[in-house]
Design a protein around this motif. Structure first.
Motif, PDB file in Angstrom:
ATOM      1  N   THR A  78      -2.202  35.928 -19.773  1.00 45.36           N
ATOM      2  CA  THR A  78      -3.122  35.360 -20.754  1.00 45.36           C
ATOM      3  C   THR A  78      -4.546  35.643 -20.297  1.00 45.36           C
ATOM      4  OG1 THR A  78      -1.517  33.615 -21.250  1.00 45.36           O
ATOM      5  CG2 THR A  78      -3.790  33.241 -21.929  1.00 45.36           C
ATOM      6  N   PRO A  79      -5.401  36.174 -21.170  1.00 52.09           N
ATOM      7  CA  PRO A  79      -6.781  36.456 -20.774  1.00 52.09           C
ATOM      8  C   PRO A  79      -7.552  35.189 -20.412  1.00 52.09           C
ATOM      9  CG  PRO A  79      -6.244  37.522 -22.863  1.00 52.09           C
ATOM     10  CD  PRO A  79      -5.116  36.604 -22.528  1.00 52.09           C
ATOM     11  N   ASP A  80      -8.527  35.331 -19.521  1.00 57.35           N
ATOM     12  CA  ASP A  80      -9.452  34.261 -19.144  1.00 57.35           C
ATOM     13  C   ASP A  80      -8.714  32.994 -18.677  1.00 57.35           C
ATOM     14  OD1 ASP A  80     -11.942  33.168 -18.691  1.00 57.35           O
ATOM     15  OD2 ASP A  80     -12.209  32.504 -20.758  1.00 57.35           O
ATOM     16  N   THR A  81      -7.701  33.197 -17.812  1.00 56.47           N
ATOM     17  CA  THR A  81      -6.877  32.093 -17.319  1.00 56.47           C
ATOM     18  C   THR A  81      -6.767  32.149 -15.806  1.00 56.47           C
ATOM     19  OG1 THR A  81      -5.609  32.190 -19.369  1.00 56.47           O
ATOM     20  CG2 THR A  81      -4.594  31.010 -17.541  1.00 56.47           C
ATOM     21  N   CYS A  82      -6.831  30.977 -15.180  1.00 58.28           N
ATOM     22  CA  CYS A  82      -6.712  30.875 -13.725  1.00 58.28           C
ATOM     23  C   CYS A  82      -5.236  30.746 -13.343  1.00 58.28           C
ATOM     24  CB  CYS A  82      -7.501  29.661 -13.240  1.00 58.28           C
ATOM     25  SG  CYS A  82      -7.459  29.454 -11.458  1.00 58.28           S
ATOM     26  N   TYR A  83      -4.810  31.516 -12.339  1.00 58.65           N
ATOM     27  CA  TYR A  83      -3.439  31.467 -11.836  1.00 58.65           C
ATOM     28  C   TYR A  83      -3.455  31.317 -10.322  1.00 58.65           C
ATOM     29  CZ  TYR A  83      -1.857  33.370 -16.317  1.00 58.65           C
ATOM     30  OH  TYR A  83      -1.581  33.569 -17.639  1.00 58.65           O
ATOM     31  N   MET A  84      -2.417  30.678  -9.763  1.00 58.47           N
ATOM     32  CA  MET A  84      -2.211  30.607  -8.320  1.00 58.47           C
ATOM     33  C   MET A  84      -1.013  31.517  -8.023  1.00 58.47           C
ATOM     34  SD  MET A  84      -3.149  29.286  -5.387  1.00 58.47           S
ATOM     35  CE  MET A  84      -3.975  27.746  -5.587  1.00 58.47           C
ATOM     36  N   LEU A  85      -1.228  32.550  -7.192  1.00 57.89           N
ATOM     37  CA  LEU A  85      -0.173  33.512  -6.867  1.00 57.89           C
ATOM     38  C   LEU A  85       0.378  33.249  -5.468  1.00 57.89           C
ATOM     39  CD1 LEU A  85      -1.799  36.838  -8.116  1.00 57.89           C
ATOM     40  CD2 LEU A  85      -0.303  35.284  -9.365  1.00 57.89           C
ATOM     41  N   TYR A  86       1.721  33.347  -5.339  1.00 58.55           N
ATOM     42  CA  TYR A  86       2.394  33.216  -4.055  1.00 58.55           C
ATOM     43  C   TYR A  86       3.301  34.432  -3.897  1.00 58.55           C
ATOM     44  CZ  TYR A  86       1.075  28.301  -4.597  1.00 58.55           C
ATOM     45  OH  TYR A  86       0.377  27.142  -4.773  1.00 58.55           O
ATOM     46  N   VAL A  87       3.476  34.890  -2.666  1.00 60.85           N
ATOM     47  CA  VAL A  87       4.313  36.057  -2.398  1.00 60.85           C
ATOM     48  C   VAL A  87       5.231  35.731  -1.224  1.00 60.85           C
ATOM     49  CG1 VAL A  87       4.300  38.498  -1.747  1.00 60.85           C
ATOM     50  CG2 VAL A  87       2.454  37.582  -3.161  1.00 60.85           C
ATOM     51  N   ARG A  88       6.445  36.312  -1.240  1.00 64.53           N
ATOM     52  CA  ARG A  88       7.333  36.214  -0.083  1.00 64.53           C
ATOM     53  C   ARG A  88       8.112  37.509   0.054  1.00 64.53           C
ATOM     54  NH1 ARG A  88      12.154  31.979  -1.631  1.00 64.53           N
ATOM     55  NH2 ARG A  88      12.989  33.157  -3.386  1.00 64.53           N
ATOM     56  N   ALA A  89       8.505  37.782   1.252  1.00 68.86           N
ATOM     57  CA  ALA A  89       9.255  39.011   1.537  1.00 68.86           C
ATOM     58  C   ALA A  89      10.748  38.734   1.397  1.00 68.86           C
ATOM     59  CB  ALA A  89       8.953  39.493   2.948  1.00 68.86           C
ATOM     60  N   GLU A  90      11.445  39.694   0.826  1.00 69.28           N
ATOM     61  CA  GLU A  90      12.893  39.621   0.724  1.00 69.28           C
ATOM     62  C   GLU A  90      13.450  40.833   1.461  1.00 69.28           C
ATOM     63  OE1 GLU A  90      16.098  39.887  -2.822  1.00 69.28           O
ATOM     64  OE2 GLU A  90      14.491  38.408  -3.118  1.00 69.28           O
ATOM     65  N   CYS A  91      13.714  40.626   2.764  1.00 70.09           N
ATOM     66  CA  CYS A  91      14.158  41.730   3.619  1.00 70.09           C
ATOM     67  C   CYS A  91      15.624  42.080   3.365  1.00 70.09           C
ATOM     68  CB  CYS A  91      13.938  41.363   5.080  1.00 70.09           C
ATOM     69  SG  CYS A  91      12.189  41.044   5.433  1.00 70.09           S
ATOM     70  N   SER A  92      16.418  41.074   3.032  1.00 73.19           N
ATOM     71  CA  SER A  92      17.810  41.273   2.621  1.00 73.19           C
ATOM     72  C   SER A  92      18.209  40.041   1.815  1.00 73.19           C
ATOM     73  CB  SER A  92      18.729  41.434   3.849  1.00 73.19           C
ATOM     74  OG  SER A  92      18.877  40.197   4.530  1.00 73.19           O
ATOM     75  N   ILE A  93      19.440  40.004   1.340  1.00 73.90           N
ATOM     76  CA  ILE A  93      19.884  38.864   0.541  1.00 73.90           C
ATOM     77  C   ILE A  93      19.804  37.567   1.340  1.00 73.90           C
ATOM     78  CG2 ILE A  93      21.901  37.862  -0.641  1.00 73.90           C
ATOM     79  CD1 ILE A  93      22.667  40.701  -1.474  1.00 73.90           C
ATOM     80  N   THR A  94      20.029  37.637   2.635  1.00 69.30           N
ATOM     81  CA  THR A  94      20.029  36.421   3.465  1.00 69.30           C
ATOM     82  C   THR A  94      18.766  36.260   4.299  1.00 69.30           C
ATOM     83  OG1 THR A  94      21.195  37.637   5.200  1.00 69.30           O
ATOM     84  CG2 THR A  94      22.560  36.398   3.627  1.00 69.30           C
ATOM     85  N   ASP A  95      17.877  37.237   4.310  1.00 73.97           N
ATOM     86  CA  ASP A  95      16.655  37.177   5.123  1.00 73.97           C
ATOM     87  C   ASP A  95      15.422  37.175   4.206  1.00 73.97           C
ATOM     88  OD1 ASP A  95      14.875  37.197   7.205  1.00 73.97           O
ATOM     89  OD2 ASP A  95      15.203  39.303   7.752  1.00 73.97           O
TER      90      ASP A  95
END
Length: 179
Positions: free
Chosen positions: A1-18
């Motif tokens: 959506t234009p002109d909207t504030c968002y908080m972004l989070y990231v995580r690594a998925e090294c494998s299905i269990t890691d």
């Protein structure tokens, strides 16, 4: 959506269990949608945030229908006086004729006179029939402000247009020639 504030989070998925923990959140604001007929034109910070330092932002607004006139009417305007300026051009690029303010170059990056700055609402600005308006905003590398909000309208040219380039001559205390 234009002109909207968002908080972004990231995580690594090294494998299905890691899978890592989530990163620390980062706040971003999406840019405003390009201004169109019937829409809103804001500075690059959007309607709810200040513009950034060291901004060089150019927007061209053209009518949707051939022959329509674009009108940009500012409802809010606040830039750092003499340091951050909005230039307006009657055409589809910054090579078009400038619609100039009476301001000198000041300290606006690029050193060109004629930009609009401060808190006085400029305009409204009107294109020629079928023509565009181009806006270029330049800010220095410190202190910023809320910027601007403007309404964009596009309408057919008047069938009885207002006079332009009015010239007066033979002026006396009771008469004048107007052309």
């Amino acid at each position: 959506t234009p002109d909207t504030c968002y908080m972004l989070y990231v995580r690594a998925e090294c494998s299905i269990t890691d899978i890592s923990d989530w990163s620390q959140g980062v706040t971003i604001t999406t840019p405003s949608a390009p201004p169109v007929c019937g829409g809103i034109f804001t500075d690059p910070g959007g309607a709810n945030a200040n513009y950034a330092n060291s901004t060089d932002y150019t927007v061209t607004i053209c009518p949707d229908a051939p022959g329509d006139i674009v009108t940009v009417t500012f409802t809010q305007f606040s830039t750092e006086a003499t340091w951050d300026g909005l230039y307006v051009y009657a055409g589809d690029s910054i090579a078009s004729p400038q619609i100039s303010s009476n301001n000198p170059a000041g300290n606006v990056p690029g050193g060109l006179p004629g930009s609009f700055w401060g808190t006085t609402i400029p305009g409204p600005f009107e294109s020629t029939p079928g023509g565009c308006l181009t806006f270029r905003f330049r800010s220095d590398n410190s202190i910023n402000a809320p910027g601007w909000v403007a309404n964009v309208t596009c309408e057919p040219a008047a069938t009885c247009p207002k006079p332009t380039l009015v010239v007066t001559s033979n002026i006396t205390s009771s008469n004048a020639t107007v052309a």
